[in-house]
Design a protein around this motif. Sequence first.
Motif, PDB file in Angstrom:
ATOM      1  N   MET A 155      -0.465  -4.796   5.913  1.00  0.00           N
ATOM      2  CA  MET A 155      -0.613  -3.684   4.973  1.00  0.00           C
ATOM      3  C   MET A 155       0.749  -2.997   4.913  1.00  0.00           C
ATOM      4  SD  MET A 155      -3.691  -4.265   4.167  1.00  0.00           S
ATOM      5  CE  MET A 155      -4.383  -2.887   3.310  1.00  0.00           C
ATOM      6  N   VAL A 174       0.843  -1.197   0.000  1.00  0.00           N
ATOM      7  CA  VAL A 174       0.000   0.000   0.000  1.00  0.00           C
ATOM      8  C   VAL A 174       0.879   1.246   0.000  1.00  0.00           C
ATOM      9  CG1 VAL A 174      -1.941  -1.139   1.165  1.00  0.00           C
ATOM     10  CG2 VAL A 174      -0.200   0.038   2.526  1.00  0.00           C
ATOM     11  N   SER A 187      -2.869  -1.819  -4.550  1.00  0.00           N
ATOM     12  CA  SER A 187      -2.582  -2.751  -3.456  1.00  0.00           C
ATOM     13  C   SER A 187      -2.430  -4.192  -3.928  1.00  0.00           C
ATOM     14  CB  SER A 187      -3.695  -2.661  -2.406  1.00  0.00           C
ATOM     15  OG  SER A 187      -3.788  -1.355  -1.917  1.00  0.00           O
TER      16      SER A 187
END
Length: 165
Positions: free
Chosen positions: A27, A10, A36
């Motif tokens: 993440m 991300v 992503s």
Amino acid sequence: MKPIEDGFLVPPGHPGAGEVTPSRFVMLPVPGVEHSPQFFRYSAALQGDPRTSELFVLIATPGGDPSAASRALPHLERAFPSATVALLLDARTGWARARVSALKDGGRKELAAGCVAAVLAGASWDESDPILVELDEAHFAVSLVHHVDLWDAVIDTYPIDAAPP
């Protein structure tokens, strides 16, 4: 091959960047990443070699946005310059095709093939033995055994004419 983490790349300002979701997906913030793509991160070593290598497998298979992983590749390579990155382009039961980033030593190609096979076995429940991995111009047959927290692999090359159509 020991799984380190898996999740999604991300942008640093993305909501949840640097966090772990309830499903245990990381993440992972990487500067320059716009979308992503899913990733799997491993630590791996060749038998008898005390050096370990860090490897990422980025998912660029149909079903998601295959170009997102391709666009993220140079950013991931800059963020983790000592890592080898395999871009998983296509996969089906018992077979995968991937491209690998620039290698710093020859043994990492085998490790990358093993990690691609481990992604198929672990994330896709592929129980094929071996799993055939086309990695750039090289072709590998990977047999895996799963232990509590790692994969052992026997990795052999195979001739291109033995590859699935």
